[in-house]
Design an enzyme around this catalytic site. Structure first.
Site, PDB file in Angstrom:
ATOM      1  N   ASN A  49     -12.855 -11.975 -12.917  1.00 16.28           N
ATOM      2  CA  ASN A  49     -11.659 -12.468 -11.855  1.00 16.28           C
ATOM      3  C   ASN A  49     -11.175 -13.527 -12.243  1.00 16.28           C
ATOM      4  O   ASN A  49     -10.080 -14.023 -12.397  1.00 16.28           O
ATOM      5  CB  ASN A  49     -11.995 -12.201 -10.682  1.00 16.28           C
ATOM      6  N   HIS A 434       6.103  -0.493 -13.068  1.00 13.37           N
ATOM      7  CA  HIS A 434       4.588  -0.327 -12.275  1.00 13.37           C
ATOM      8  C   HIS A 434       4.316   0.991 -11.392  1.00 13.37           C
ATOM      9  O   HIS A 434       3.331   1.118 -10.905  1.00 13.37           O
ATOM     10  CB  HIS A 434       4.433  -1.504 -11.450  1.00 13.37           C
ATOM     11  N   ARG A 563      -6.958  -6.859   0.747  1.00 16.51           N
ATOM     12  CA  ARG A 563      -8.127  -7.122  -0.230  1.00 16.51           C
ATOM     13  C   ARG A 563      -8.140  -8.672  -0.686  1.00 16.51           C
ATOM     14  O   ARG A 563      -8.979  -8.959  -0.599  1.00 16.51           O
ATOM     15  CB  ARG A 563      -8.234  -6.014  -1.322  1.00 16.51           C
TER      16      ARG A 563
END
Length: 706
Positions: A49, A434, A563
């Site tokens: 990440n 997307h 999240r």
């Protein structure tokens, strides 16, 4: 009513909010509910990440500083330089904790006779084996790079391990760099019959590096790693062929400016790295030093290698079940009767693959149209599309070439699909497509039926096992007509269509959210009962945040399950005290997007490929789609309530923007674990039902014979 909206204290900075999310991932390495190997894997996820964060977000801020752009962000009023300073402070805190957990977990691993060691810490016979590995597998691929007036500082690869070398002879001191080749493994496994040892490639090279520099004394060595700017511009305007432009861009990206330098100081804790910092044009703020290996993503491979031997140190296996609303029927037959709901990975992705494979083979299918953003390396979806085209069907595929870090993969898929006879388009100028949509046009009897799959996640059978996503297959006429208009809009020249059921970004999704929040306020003023629920990856859009703050100030209860990044601060008295922000980090990556408005009991439920982020709603082609079936609406509401009950994996955001684990009145519960249990219960019920049906058939045959 005058709303309180504009104080910077009401907002979290986007970049710092992301780092708090990455800290929540780090926390999973200390969660007693996670098995040891899974804890190590979370440390690998954290490192992966962070690499992307530096390559894109930090790189973008550094570019702004270089261009003397000092405008503050619109929410927290931090300048680019202030954000970089904040990132450096918070990330150092995160990294310190990450490596504390790393050392702790590696000591735990030793309880199972598994060790990560340097060559000189191994038993003597294994040291000889390591030297043999160096001589036969590593040495032939090494290239020492001297640095002097004739040999300038080399262009080092992004994210790869290098070894810095200070050496000397009677003529003086010299400097060199040895790159750890990408063609060799990051670690090697050895055993003495009882213990298992892993040795990192860079440690093996350091141990035997003198073999590369005959006649010199090795004064000092240390591993280091560079992260480069990968957020370069794709020149879409004037490009004759976007595919060719993307291939040019991929070559340029490897040459991006350095944005971070990581140094392993475990052998030389006095190492400053000043020479490297100077050569790379970095400041002290950009240098991170660790008393441990660099690039903990090697733990992905290590934990994978150990899982088969130590299954009790990993999550218990879980098999995704058949979707409840499919009930064992053919997917096309079932879709004619009612909408089918999918919830991955609790329910299997295989029906989506079967949906495509059957379409490719069915002579009654005339056309298939699909958008692809990220697909797996060995994609059955791609194979089905190629097969359909070879079978003479009209196949149109939008492959988004600008999907970050999947560009090379998507270029290859685009070429393969074109070679198979598919009509391939690459998206739209300055917008990423997307959205996740598939249209299958099939002749049923004497009419054409439009089958539409819409989802929150990619057509990727690999990530469908790891990401939580939702989707539907429907034959609803309004959605079918919208799907045709959507694909015609992407592939041809026309004004944006007027959609009957779908809501399509750019702009339309954000406008709808603003409108529905305003309506929720109106309903609440008249009748009370105002309630908004939204689940997404990130919330950054200021216009939507302001609308949610208005709803809170009107007394509407707002539950947000987010999240990652959340730029809204909840719990501020008189401002956002009716808003609750929950973040869940667990076994699966939370990826589904759910939007619900009570509307005085009329219940408006949507799923989407889009987060409430400005980039999603303004700079991308996204789809927000309604859930029309009340049974599916109630199923999603039930799942949503489960997330709000979670008190094992859920964290709640506090007024200062930090997070703490949720404490509530419920028995200990993890939403993801409960959803796995529900799916398995349904799977067992389905199995019993099938066995009973089979038994009944056998009995009927027996009766007929007698």
């Amino acid at each position: 009513m005058t709303y309180r909206l504009n104080d910077k204290a009401y907002y979290n900075n986007r970049e710092l909010s992301w780092l708090r999310f990455n800290y929540r991932v780090i926390e999973e390495a200390a969660d007693v509910n996670n098995p040891l190997l899974e804890k190590l894997k979370f440390l690998a996820i954290t490192s992966s990440n962070l690499d992307e964060f530096f390559m894109v977000r930090v790189a973008g801020l550094k570019d702004q500083v270089k261009m003397n752009y000092h405008e503050p962000d619109t929410k927290t009023q931090m300048t680019p330089q202030e954000q970089l300073e904040g990132i450096s402070r918070l990330n150092r805190q995160n990294s310190t904790i990450q490596y504390e957990y790393y050392h702790r977990l590696m000591r735990e691993l030793e309880e199972y006779d598994i060790y990560l060691k340097r060559p000189d810490e191994l038993p003597e016979d294994l040291q000889n084996e390591v030297e043999s590995i160096f001589d036969t597998e590593i040495f032939p691929s090494l290239t020492p790079l001297g640095i002097d007036a004739y040999r300038p500082f080399p262009k080092l690869m992004n994210k790869k391990i290098n070894i810095f070398v200070n050496l000397s002879n009677k003529l003086g001191e010299q400097t060199a760099i040895v790159q750890v080749p990408t063609v060799i493994r990051r670690y090697f496994e050895l055993t003495d019959g009882r213990n298992t040892y892993f040795v990192l490639a860079e440690d093996i090279i350091e141990k035997h590096i003198s073999k590369l520099f005959g006649g010199y004394e090795i004064e000092r060595t240390f591993p280091f790693r560079i992260t480069r700017n990968a957020d370069l511009t794709i020149h879409e305007e004037g490009a004759a062929d976007l595919l060719i432009e993307i291939e040019r861009f991929l070559k340029e990206r490897t040459k991006g400016a350095a944005v971070r330098l990581e140094i392993d100081i475990s052998k030389n804790d006095s190492t400053k790295g000043s020479f490297l910092r100077s050569e790379l044009g970095l400041s002290e703020q950009d240098v991170y030093k660790f008393d441990a290996p660099l690039d903990l993503t090697f733990l992905f491979g290590l934990t994978s290698d150990l899982k088969d031997r130590f299954p009790h140190l990993a999550y218990p296996p879980f098999t995704p079940q058949e979707p409840a609303l499919l009930s064992g029927k053919n997917i096309y037959d079932r879709a004619l009767e009612k909408d089918i709901f999918f919830h991955h990975p609790f329910e299997s992705f295989h029906p989506i693959v079967d949906f495509m494979r059957e379409a490719a083979e069915d002579p009654n299918v005339l056309a298939i149209k699909q958008t692809l953003y990220r697909v797996s390396s060995d994609s059955p979806i791609i194979e089905a599309l190629k097969n359909a085209a070879e079978n003479g069907k009209q196949v149109t595929v939008l492959v988004e070439l600008k999907a970050r870090f999947d560009e090379e993969n998507n270029v290859q898929w685009a070429k393969e699909l074109e070679d198979a006879g598919c009509h391939v388009i690459y998206g739209m100028n300055y917008l990423k497509t997307h959205s996740k949509i598939t249209l299958v046009v099939k002749r049923v009897g004497d009419k054409l039926v439009r089958y539409v799959h819409l989802g929150t996640g990619n057509y990727n059978d690999s990530t469908a096992k790891l990401y939580t996503d939702m989707g539907i297959i429907t034959t609803d006429e309004d959605i079918g007509n919208d799907a045709i208009n959507f694909f015609n809009y992407l592939s041809g020249y026309s004004l944006k269509p007027d959609y009957r059921a779908l809501h399509v970004a750019p702009f339309e999704i954000r406008d709808l959210f603003a409108e529905y929040i305003d309506k929720e306020i109106e309903f609440h003023k008249e009748n009370g009962k105002g309630y908004i629920f939204a689940k997404m990856n990130s919330l950054t859009d200021k216009k939507i945040i302001n609308k949610l703050l208005q709803a809170s100030q009107e007394g509407i209860k707002v539950d947000l399950v987010i999240r990652g990044i959340c730029c809204l601060k909840p719990g501020i008295e008189g401002v956002s005290d009716n808003i609750r922000v929950i973040s869940i980090v667990g076994r699966f990556l939370e990826h589904s997007r759910i939007y619900y408005f009570n509307h005085n009991g009329e219940e408006k439920m949507f799923l989407s490929s889009a987060d409430m982020m400005t980039r999603n709603m303004i700079k991308r082609v996204e789809i927000l789609f309604p859930i029309k079936d009340p049974l599916i609406t109630e199923e999603i509401r039930s799942i949503s309530r489960l997330y709000l009950q979670d008190n094992l994996k859920a964290r709640i955001q506090k007024e200062d923007g930090s997070y703490e684990y949720v404490e509530n009145e419920f028995e200990p519960i993890s939403a993801q674990v409960e959803l796995m249990r529900r799916a398995e219960r349904h799977g067992r019920e389905q199995l019993v039902q099938k066995e009973n049906q089979l038994l009944m058939k056998v009995r009927n045959r027996f009766r007929r014979r007698n």
